[in-house]
Design a protein around this motif. Structure first.
Motif, PDB file in Angstrom:
ATOM      1  N   VAL A  58       1.402  -1.396   0.129  1.00  0.00           N
ATOM      2  CA  VAL A  58      -0.186   0.297   0.163  1.00  0.00           C
ATOM      3  C   VAL A  58       0.851   1.161   0.189  1.00  0.00           C
ATOM      4  CG1 VAL A  58      -1.566   1.851   1.428  1.00  0.00           C
ATOM      5  CG2 VAL A  58      -2.377  -1.353   1.323  1.00  0.00           C
ATOM      6  N   ASP A  59       2.210   1.059   0.812  1.00  0.00           N
ATOM      7  CA  ASP A  59       2.671   2.674   0.805  1.00  0.00           C
ATOM      8  C   ASP A  59       3.363   2.328  -0.215  1.00  0.00           C
ATOM      9  OD1 ASP A  59       1.955   2.491   3.712  1.00  0.00           O
ATOM     10  OD2 ASP A  59       3.816   1.429   4.537  1.00  0.00           O
ATOM     11  N   ALA A  60       4.150   1.377  -1.162  1.00  0.00           N
ATOM     12  CA  ALA A  60       5.003   1.373  -1.875  1.00  0.00           C
ATOM     13  C   ALA A  60       3.739   1.967  -3.218  1.00  0.00           C
ATOM     14  CB  ALA A  60       4.882   0.697  -2.168  1.00  0.00           C
ATOM     15  N   MET A  61       2.246   1.865  -3.308  1.00  0.00           N
ATOM     16  CA  MET A  61       1.958   2.328  -4.415  1.00  0.00           C
ATOM     17  C   MET A  61       1.419   3.752  -3.887  1.00  0.00           C
ATOM     18  SD  MET A  61      -0.842  -0.820  -4.559  1.00  0.00           S
ATOM     19  CE  MET A  61      -2.415  -0.355  -5.569  1.00  0.00           C
ATOM     20  N   LEU A  62       1.642   4.012  -3.391  1.00  0.00           N
ATOM     21  CA  LEU A  62       1.223   5.075  -3.079  1.00  0.00           C
ATOM     22  C   LEU A  62       2.095   6.385  -3.321  1.00  0.00           C
ATOM     23  CD1 LEU A  62      -0.972   5.128   0.583  1.00  0.00           C
ATOM     24  CD2 LEU A  62      -1.969   5.892  -1.990  1.00  0.00           C
ATOM     25  N   GLU A  63       3.080   6.003  -2.681  1.00  0.00           N
ATOM     26  CA  GLU A  63       4.704   6.442  -3.360  1.00  0.00           C
ATOM     27  C   GLU A  63       4.555   6.879  -4.792  1.00  0.00           C
ATOM     28  OE1 GLU A  63       7.211   4.568  -0.646  1.00  0.00           O
ATOM     29  OE2 GLU A  63       6.528   5.418   0.987  1.00  0.00           O
ATOM     30  N   THR A  64       4.191   5.433  -5.302  1.00  0.00           N
ATOM     31  CA  THR A  64       4.242   5.438  -6.188  1.00  0.00           C
ATOM     32  C   THR A  64       3.820   6.348  -7.506  1.00  0.00           C
ATOM     33  OG1 THR A  64       5.289   3.616  -6.771  1.00  0.00           O
ATOM     34  CG2 THR A  64       4.208   4.252  -9.021  1.00  0.00           C
ATOM     35  N   ALA A  65       2.847   6.777  -7.073  1.00  0.00           N
ATOM     36  CA  ALA A  65       1.517   7.339  -7.797  1.00  0.00           C
ATOM     37  C   ALA A  65       1.236   8.866  -6.760  1.00  0.00           C
ATOM     38  CB  ALA A  65      -0.114   7.253  -6.483  1.00  0.00           C
ATOM     39  N   LYS A  66       2.536   9.397  -6.231  1.00  0.00           N
ATOM     40  CA  LYS A  66       2.969  10.436  -5.668  1.00  0.00           C
ATOM     41  C   LYS A  66       1.820  11.105  -4.947  1.00  0.00           C
ATOM     42  CE  LYS A  66       6.624  11.908  -8.188  1.00  0.00           C
ATOM     43  NZ  LYS A  66       7.713  10.558  -9.530  1.00  0.00           N
ATOM     44  N   VAL A  67       1.063  10.441  -4.569  1.00  0.00           N
ATOM     45  CA  VAL A  67       0.195  11.179  -3.645  1.00  0.00           C
ATOM     46  C   VAL A  67       0.179  12.484  -2.491  1.00  0.00           C
ATOM     47  CG1 VAL A  67      -1.874  10.352  -1.833  1.00  0.00           C
ATOM     48  CG2 VAL A  67      -1.171   8.720  -3.700  1.00  0.00           C
ATOM     49  N   THR A  68      -0.024  12.987  -2.411  1.00  0.00           N
ATOM     50  CA  THR A  68      -0.482  14.445  -2.130  1.00  0.00           C
ATOM     51  C   THR A  68      -1.329  14.744  -1.077  1.00  0.00           C
ATOM     52  OG1 THR A  68      -0.490  16.224  -3.591  1.00  0.00           O
ATOM     53  CG2 THR A  68       1.915  15.572  -2.399  1.00  0.00           C
ATOM     54  N   ALA A  69      -0.954  16.390  -0.575  1.00  0.00           N
ATOM     55  CA  ALA A  69      -2.714  16.394   0.173  1.00  0.00           C
ATOM     56  C   ALA A  69      -3.604  16.947  -0.958  1.00  0.00           C
ATOM     57  CB  ALA A  69      -2.621  17.400   1.429  1.00  0.00           C
ATOM     58  N   LYS A  70      -3.164  17.209  -1.768  1.00  0.00           N
ATOM     59  CA  LYS A  70      -3.758  18.404  -3.221  1.00  0.00           C
ATOM     60  C   LYS A  70      -4.866  16.983  -4.023  1.00  0.00           C
ATOM     61  CE  LYS A  70      -1.298  21.824  -3.980  1.00  0.00           C
ATOM     62  NZ  LYS A  70      -0.082  22.204  -4.857  1.00  0.00           N
ATOM     63  N   ASP A  71      -4.159  15.608  -3.132  1.00  0.00           N
ATOM     64  CA  ASP A  71      -5.440  14.714  -3.942  1.00  0.00           C
ATOM     65  C   ASP A  71      -6.280  14.204  -3.178  1.00  0.00           C
ATOM     66  OD1 ASP A  71      -3.606  13.835  -6.193  1.00  0.00           O
ATOM     67  OD2 ASP A  71      -1.918  13.232  -5.343  1.00  0.00           O
ATOM     68  N   PHE A  72      -6.869  13.675  -4.176  1.00  0.00           N
ATOM     69  CA  PHE A  72      -8.461  12.919  -4.144  1.00  0.00           C
ATOM     70  C   PHE A  72      -8.081  11.455  -4.633  1.00  0.00           C
ATOM     71  CE2 PHE A  72     -12.895  11.549  -3.982  1.00  0.00           C
ATOM     72  CZ  PHE A  72     -13.542  12.473  -3.088  1.00  0.00           C
ATOM     73  N   VAL A  73      -8.014  10.290  -4.003  1.00  0.00           N
ATOM     74  CA  VAL A  73      -7.623   8.987  -3.950  1.00  0.00           C
ATOM     75  C   VAL A  73      -9.405   7.816  -3.972  1.00  0.00           C
ATOM     76  CG1 VAL A  73      -6.580   7.218  -3.042  1.00  0.00           C
ATOM     77  CG2 VAL A  73      -5.636   9.260  -2.898  1.00  0.00           C
ATOM     78  N   ILE A  74      -9.734   7.416  -4.664  1.00  0.00           N
ATOM     79  CA  ILE A  74     -10.369   6.188  -4.730  1.00  0.00           C
ATOM     80  C   ILE A  74     -10.436   4.976  -4.747  1.00  0.00           C
ATOM     81  CG2 ILE A  74     -12.997   5.957  -6.008  1.00  0.00           C
ATOM     82  CD1 ILE A  74     -13.075   8.573  -6.893  1.00  0.00           C
ATOM     83  N   ASP A  75     -10.349   3.997  -4.318  1.00  0.00           N
ATOM     84  CA  ASP A  75     -10.433   2.674  -4.603  1.00  0.00           C
ATOM     85  C   ASP A  75     -11.231   2.059  -4.393  1.00  0.00           C
ATOM     86  OD1 ASP A  75      -8.655   0.785  -3.559  1.00  0.00           O
ATOM     87  OD2 ASP A  75      -9.241   0.282  -1.775  1.00  0.00           O
ATOM     88  N   LEU A  76     -10.650   1.339  -5.315  1.00  0.00           N
ATOM     89  CA  LEU A  76     -11.752   0.534  -6.299  1.00  0.00           C
ATOM     90  C   LEU A  76     -12.001  -1.235  -5.784  1.00  0.00           C
ATOM     91  CD1 LEU A  76     -11.755   1.479 -10.150  1.00  0.00           C
ATOM     92  CD2 LEU A  76     -13.127   2.486  -8.386  1.00  0.00           C
ATOM     93  N   GLY A  77     -12.947  -0.994  -4.541  1.00  0.00           N
ATOM     94  CA  GLY A  77     -13.219  -2.385  -3.543  1.00  0.00           C
ATOM     95  C   GLY A  77     -12.314  -2.384  -3.162  1.00  0.00           C
ATOM     96  N   GLY A  82     -10.211  -0.764   4.364  1.00  0.00           N
ATOM     97  CA  GLY A  82      -9.943   0.695   3.685  1.00  0.00           C
ATOM     98  C   GLY A  82      -8.553   1.354   4.468  1.00  0.00           C
ATOM     99  N   ARG A  83      -7.699   0.122   3.692  1.00  0.00           N
ATOM    100  CA  ARG A  83      -6.675   0.590   3.990  1.00  0.00           C
ATOM    101  C   ARG A  83      -5.579   1.492   2.947  1.00  0.00           C
ATOM    102  NH1 ARG A  83      -3.150  -4.332   4.832  1.00  0.00           N
ATOM    103  NH2 ARG A  83      -4.612  -4.805   6.195  1.00  0.00           N
ATOM    104  N   MET A  84      -6.117   1.202   1.413  1.00  0.00           N
ATOM    105  CA  MET A  84      -5.677   2.212   0.721  1.00  0.00           C
ATOM    106  C   MET A  84      -6.072   4.394   0.768  1.00  0.00           C
ATOM    107  SD  MET A  84      -4.254   0.627  -1.856  1.00  0.00           S
ATOM    108  CE  MET A  84      -3.896  -0.901  -2.421  1.00  0.00           C
ATOM    109  N   VAL A  85      -7.154   4.311   1.021  1.00  0.00           N
ATOM    110  CA  VAL A  85      -7.363   5.299   1.341  1.00  0.00           C
ATOM    111  C   VAL A  85      -6.931   5.815   3.063  1.00  0.00           C
ATOM    112  CG1 VAL A  85      -9.824   7.031   1.466  1.00  0.00           C
ATOM    113  CG2 VAL A  85      -9.326   5.465  -0.149  1.00  0.00           C
ATOM    114  N   ILE A  86      -7.195   4.952   3.771  1.00  0.00           N
ATOM    115  CA  ILE A  86      -6.604   5.715   4.752  1.00  0.00           C
ATOM    116  C   ILE A  86      -5.347   5.974   5.564  1.00  0.00           C
ATOM    117  CG2 ILE A  86      -6.426   4.759   7.548  1.00  0.00           C
ATOM    118  CD1 ILE A  86      -8.969   3.072   6.865  1.00  0.00           C
ATOM    119  N   THR A  87      -4.385   4.598   4.310  1.00  0.00           N
ATOM    120  CA  THR A  87      -3.263   5.419   4.333  1.00  0.00           C
ATOM    121  C   THR A  87      -2.934   6.749   3.773  1.00  0.00           C
ATOM    122  OG1 THR A  87      -2.871   2.942   4.514  1.00  0.00           O
ATOM    123  CG2 THR A  87      -0.566   4.328   3.507  1.00  0.00           C
ATOM    124  N   ALA A  88      -3.402   7.219   2.885  1.00  0.00           N
ATOM    125  CA  ALA A  88      -3.431   8.360   1.735  1.00  0.00           C
ATOM    126  C   ALA A  88      -4.312   9.703   2.771  1.00  0.00           C
ATOM    127  CB  ALA A  88      -4.431   7.833   0.278  1.00  0.00           C
TER     128      ALA A  88
END
Ligand SMILES: C[S@@+](CC[C@H](N)C(=O)[O-])C[C@H]1O[C@@H](n2cnc3c(N)ncnc32)[C@H](O)[C@@H]1O
Length: 298
Positions: free
Chosen positions: A36-55, A59-65
């Motif tokens: 999860v951590d590596a995926m969000l880092e690869t996508a360079k997620v920041t406070a400006k992002d709106f993340v949608i997890d499909l399935g 909740g770990r993807m959006v909660i970690t984001a």
């Protein structure tokens, strides 16, 4: 065939996994936290992002984001118990205002608020979602655990250790990343000032997903194209001009124009703009599946 075997292997492995459940198109398996951590880092997620997890599972993807990157977002899942668990987990993590979870089918969810989409779905489900993903705003980033999206080539793809992964024997995971490409295929023209003379450049672009095939002419004579890349709406071209050497044209498509800058071999820059004089279909563009009903969950 290999993909089918991989999907089959996953399903067999899932049947024995503690977390496996009979829900929707893809059974529930958690993405290990380091992945999860590596995926969000690869996508360079920041406070400006709106993340949608499909399935969205627990909740770990959006909660970690939200927790680690300050992003906002939501997840959707068909399993009501998982949706409740994910909302409970968001509350416990203190991010319930920024990470929400809904009991909803991903195929009837409005994804337009997303700047980042995360997925851990079976390959055939990714393929079913491809049209919906390609229709997102150019520049939207997509990051997937383990599986590709049909023949859409990933911009980044790597394998990593995934200790504790509940499926598979290798304890490895793949991370794949894409940026939704703009549609830029067609003929583009601009003029170049060269020693007091106006010269006409014509660029013909063919496109398959984000991959461009470019052919250029200068006053009707072949002009070598060293590189043509597309990232979202941003185009970069490296052309070898007869007098000026290697020049880089970079810009952003706005309607039927590209607005940007030109940098010559000496590093001198100047404004650059091009106009599209003919639109072509990109090879990957296929008729979108009819939308039955879309919900806006916000
Ligand atoms: C492999 S799990 C991934 C869970 C989580 N994203 C993660 O990475 O830990 C896939 C999840 O997708 C859900 N799912 C399957 N088909 C779905 C659909 N059509 N719409 C929404 N959720 C779906 C399943 O219930 C399951 O929780």
């Amino acid at each position: 065939m290999r993909k089918m075997m991989r999907a089959g292997a996953l399903l067999v492995a899932l049947a024995g996994a503690v977390q496996a459940q009979e829900f929707g198109d893809t059974p529930y398996v958690q993405t290990p936290q380091n992945v999860v951590d590596a995926m969000l880092e690869t996508a360079k997620v920041t406070a400006k992002d709106f993340v949608i997890d499909l399935g969205s599972g627990d909740g770990r993807m959006v909660i970690t984001a939200a927790q680690k990157h300050g992003a906002r977002g939501f997840g959707v899942d068909l399993d009501k118990r998982l949706v409740k668990l994910a909302n409970d987990n968001a509350r416990k993590a203190g991010v319930a205002d920024r990470a929400k979870f809904y009991d909803r089918d991903l195929f009837i969810t409005d994804l337009s608020p997303a700047s980042v989409i995360t997925i851990y779905l079976l390959p055939e489900v990714n393929l079913m979602a491809r049209g919906k993903l390609l229709a997102l705003e150019p520049g939207t980033r997509i990051v997937s655990h383990d599986y590709g999206i049909g023949d859409w080539p990933a911009d980044i793809e790597y394998e990593m250790d995934a200790p504790g992964k509940p499926v598979g024997r290798s304890q490895k995971s793949k991370v794949l990343f894409w940026v939704v490409p703009d549609l830029v295929a067609g003929r583009w023209q601009w003029t170049l000032e060269d020693g007091g003379k106006s010269r006409r450049v014509e660029l013909s672009l063919r496109q398959n997903y984000q991959k461009l095939e470019a052919v250029a002419t200068l006053d009707g004579k072949p002009l070598p194209v060293e590189r043509a890349t597309l990232t979202g709406r941003d185009i970069e071209l490296v052309l070898t001009l007869p007098a000026g050497g290697r020049s880089t044209f970079s810009g952003t498509r706005i309607n039927q124009a590209i607005e940007g800058r030109l940098r010559d071999t000496a590093g001198k820059t100047a404004p650059w703009s091009a106009v599209r004089v003919e639109i072509r279909d990109a090879a990957h563009v296929i008729a979108p599946a009819p939308v039955v009903r879309e919900f806006n969950v916000e």
